[in-house]
Structure formats: C-alpha cells, structure tokens
Design a protein around this motif. Structure first.
Motif, PDB file in Angstrom:
ATOM      1  N   GLN A 175      -3.134   6.693   9.775  1.00 37.58           N
ATOM      2  CA  GLN A 175      -2.348   7.586   8.932  1.00 37.58           C
ATOM      3  C   GLN A 175      -2.773   9.030   9.232  1.00 37.58           C
ATOM      4  OE1 GLN A 175      -3.051   6.327   4.888  1.00 37.58           O
ATOM      5  NE2 GLN A 175      -5.243   6.694   4.970  1.00 37.58           N
TER       6      GLN A 175
ATOM      7  N   GLN B  76       5.650   9.026  10.676  1.00 42.83           N
ATOM      8  CA  GLN B  76       6.776   8.153  10.341  1.00 42.83           C
ATOM      9  C   GLN B  76       6.799   6.952  11.277  1.00 42.83           C
ATOM     10  OE1 GLN B  76      10.069  10.995  10.503  1.00 42.83           O
ATOM     11  NE2 GLN B  76      10.064  11.109   8.264  1.00 42.83           N
ATOM     12  N   SER B  77       7.092   7.181  12.561  1.00 42.86           N
ATOM     13  CA  SER B  77       7.183   6.073  13.507  1.00 42.86           C
ATOM     14  C   SER B  77       6.851   6.564  14.907  1.00 42.86           C
ATOM     15  CB  SER B  77       8.592   5.474  13.483  1.00 42.86           C
ATOM     16  OG  SER B  77       8.678   4.341  14.314  1.00 42.86           O
TER      17      SER B  77
ATOM     18  N   THR C  91       5.719   1.751  12.607  1.00 42.07           N
ATOM     19  CA  THR C  91       6.216   2.580  11.522  1.00 42.07           C
ATOM     20  C   THR C  91       5.268   2.494  10.341  1.00 42.07           C
ATOM     21  OG1 THR C  91       8.508   2.179  12.197  1.00 42.07           O
ATOM     22  CG2 THR C  91       8.163   2.974   9.947  1.00 42.07           C
ATOM     23  N   ARG C  92       4.940   3.651   9.768  1.00 41.91           N
ATOM     24  CA  ARG C  92       4.019   3.688   8.625  1.00 41.91           C
ATOM     25  C   ARG C  92       4.795   3.498   7.327  1.00 41.91           C
ATOM     26  NH1 ARG C  92       1.788   7.643   5.320  1.00 41.91           N
ATOM     27  NH2 ARG C  92       3.011   9.254   6.393  1.00 41.91           N
ATOM     28  N   THR C  93       4.211   2.748   6.414  1.00 42.80           N
ATOM     29  CA  THR C  93       4.786   2.533   5.092  1.00 42.80           C
ATOM     30  C   THR C  93       3.772   2.948   4.028  1.00 42.80           C
ATOM     31  OG1 THR C  93       3.985   0.245   4.963  1.00 42.80           O
ATOM     32  CG2 THR C  93       6.157   0.595   5.936  1.00 42.80           C
TER      33      THR C  93
ATOM     34  N   SER D  63      -2.095   3.244   3.740  1.00 40.62           N
ATOM     35  CA  SER D  63      -0.822   3.003   4.410  1.00 40.62           C
ATOM     36  C   SER D  63      -0.705   1.552   4.830  1.00 40.62           C
ATOM     37  CB  SER D  63      -0.683   3.891   5.657  1.00 40.62           C
ATOM     38  OG  SER D  63      -0.661   5.258   5.332  1.00 40.62           O
TER      39      SER D  63
ATOM     40  N   ILE E  83       4.510  -1.279   9.949  1.00 37.65           N
ATOM     41  CA  ILE E  83       5.491  -2.222  10.484  1.00 37.65           C
ATOM     42  C   ILE E  83       5.387  -2.189  12.000  1.00 37.65           C
ATOM     43  CG2 ILE E  83       7.945  -2.740  10.757  1.00 37.65           C
ATOM     44  CD1 ILE E  83       7.201  -3.224   7.925  1.00 37.65           C
TER      45      ILE E  83
ATOM     46  N   TYR F 120       4.755  -7.021   9.302  1.00 36.31           N
ATOM     47  CA  TYR F 120       4.422  -6.007   8.304  1.00 36.31           C
ATOM     48  C   TYR F 120       2.978  -6.208   7.865  1.00 36.31           C
ATOM     49  CZ  TYR F 120       4.685  -3.672   3.652  1.00 36.31           C
ATOM     50  OH  TYR F 120       4.461  -2.892   2.533  1.00 36.31           O
TER      51      TYR F 120
ATOM     52  N   GLU G  52       6.758   0.547  -3.131  1.00 34.94           N
ATOM     53  CA  GLU G  52       6.656   0.827  -1.706  1.00 34.94           C
ATOM     54  C   GLU G  52       6.669  -0.463  -0.873  1.00 34.94           C
ATOM     55  OE1 GLU G  52       4.521   4.300  -3.740  1.00 34.94           O
ATOM     56  OE2 GLU G  52       4.893   2.169  -4.105  1.00 34.94           O
TER      57      GLU G  52
ATOM     58  N   ALA H 119       9.665  -1.604   1.755  1.00 33.43           N
ATOM     59  CA  ALA H 119       9.365  -1.953   3.150  1.00 33.43           C
ATOM     60  C   ALA H 119       9.950  -3.309   3.509  1.00 33.43           C
ATOM     61  CB  ALA H 119       7.860  -1.928   3.380  1.00 33.43           C
TER      62      ALA H 119
ATOM     63  N   THR I  78      13.772  -3.046   3.681  1.00 34.36           N
ATOM     64  CA  THR I  78      14.238  -2.247   4.815  1.00 34.36           C
ATOM     65  C   THR I  78      14.064  -2.965   6.146  1.00 34.36           C
ATOM     66  OG1 THR I  78      13.694  -0.207   3.619  1.00 34.36           O
ATOM     67  CG2 THR I  78      13.973  -0.037   6.014  1.00 34.36           C
TER      68      THR I  78
END
Length: 251
Positions: A93, A113-114, A123-125, A142, A145, A154, A164, A168, A171
């Motif tokens: 992160q 972000q990605s 991709t960060r969530t 964080s 994905i 994930y 959150e 994820a 999405t």
C-alpha cells in the motif's frame, strides 16, 4: 494457480510460473514479543514454519515477487526484512513505501489503485482492521485483487467483514477469497480480524467465492482456532478451505 499456506497470513502463490510470497512472517517460534493488551502473554509466533532452514532458503531463492498487505509485524517481521532478497519487486500500500525502502528494498511498487505485472493485474482494496478507535489506530490496511483474465484471487488482508469487503466481492466476483480469521482481539474493544460470523457471511455472499480462512494458531491475540471454525462452518451447513500449515490449495 495454487496456494501454499505457511503460517498466520503468510502464503506462497504459484501463478503462471511466477511465485509470490504474501505477508511474510519468517521468524522462528517465540522470536517476537507477545502482542500487548491481550488475554495472555505467549510469545510469537506460537508455531514454527512448516519447513527447515534449508527449505526456507530454497523458497526465498525461487521467489519472483513479494506482496505486503500492511506492515504489522505478524505480516512483515524483522526476519523477513533481513533475509528476503532486496531486489525483488515488493507490492504494498502507498503508506508503506518509504518504510520498506528504508529497510533496504530497492524495487518497491506502491499500489494506489491498480498495476500490471507479468500479465497479472494487482488491484488494491480497502478494509477495516477493527471498529471504533481501535480500528482507526490499526489503519491503514489493504486487501489485494489478483487476476489474469481467467481467474481472480482476492486477498482480503486484516479486516473484519465490512462494506469494503462486500464491495470488492461484488465488483470482482473472485474465484477464491483468502480471509484472515482468528477473531484477534485486545482486552478492550471488538475483534480486529474476521470472526466465525464474518467468515460465514463471506461464504454466504452472492459472489459464491470459495473461501480460504487463515490467520489462526500463530499469534497470541487470535482466539479462534482452525478446529472451532471448521466445526462452526460445518454446523451452519457451509464449506470453507481451512488449511493446515504447509498445506497446498490447488485452484
């Protein structure tokens, strides 16, 4: 893709001929102080890694990348900082970039972000590492994905069930989701990692992901055991993958 569960949240992911080590806690049993303000004073980790020193050296030499969800010491311990190859890509992160560089790593990739690496989208969530003031103090954390166009994994990270996590899953509709269970808790406040109820909520989510539950049996403030979680999930009429240390999961 296959995943080896090593200990706590430490995973080895083999994907498209690449090997990624996630949240490495590599120190010997009892090498870390107890987590303070917990209901016991047991030193950490409470178990050894499921490999000897020679096997660990071979594993480190075979790595292609490292993924650090956050820098709490049960996910990024001093031993990992000392023995991991310093030139490997380290995905993290953004808040952890400077500290990891200061620890000697030369190829640190903050994921705002990605990013795409070796045909793998990362991709960060978000997540919530507890509730109220404790959750604020434990932040930031964080999840990540990972997807290659065919499969999606994930890694939820240190979070309770929260909006959150639901977003994820809605999405990305992951094939597998790795959750950090253990119901870790201090003497005050609510659990800061997933409880039995949180794991079951994840299993029941409409995304219908296969749930892998880890983060149990290694750190002194995690009070939910693998055995208790297995029994509770089965009693609720569900299934989850709850691996033992060293076990491989073929996805």
């Amino acid at each position: 893709m296959r995943i080896q569960f090593l200990r706590n949240a430490t995973l080895l992911i083999e994907w498209n001929n690449k090997r990624i080590l996630v949240d490495p806690m590599l120190g010997a049993k009892d090498s870390l102080d107890t987590v303070p303000n917990a209901a016991n004073t047991i030193r950490n980790p409470m178990t050894e890694l499921p490999m000897d020193e020679s096997a660990l050296k071979s594993l480190l030499a075979s790595l292609d990348a490292i993924l650090v969800t956050h820098r709490h010491r049960d996910h990024w311990d001093v031993t990992a900082q000392a023995i991991l190859p310093k030139g490997l890509p380290v995905f993290c992160q953004p808040e952890d970039k400077v500290a990891i560089i200061e620890q000697g790593f030369t190829y640190v990739i903050p994921v705002k972000q990605s990013v795409n690496w070796e045909h793998l989208d990362i991709t960060r969530t978000g997540g919530q590492h507890g509730t109220g003031e404790i959750g604020k103090m434990m932040a930031p954390v964080s999840g990540f994905i990972l997807k290659d166009g065919q499969r999606t994994l994930y890694i939820a990270g240190d979070t309770i069930w929260c909006e959150e996590v639901a977003v994820a899953m809605d999405t990305f509709r992951p094939d597998y989701v790795v959750v950090n269970a253990g119901a870790a808790q201090f003497l005050q406040g609510d659990p800061i990692t997933m409880t039995t109820a949180d794991v079951i909520t994840t299993i029941q989510h409409p995304a219908q992901s296969k749930v892998v539950a880890v983060h149990m049996g290694a750190i002194n403030h995690c009070f939910l055991s693998r055995e208790a979680l297995r029994e509770a999930v089965a009693a609720a009429g569900h299934t989850a993958i709850i691996p033992e240390q060293g076990e491989w999961i073929n996805a």
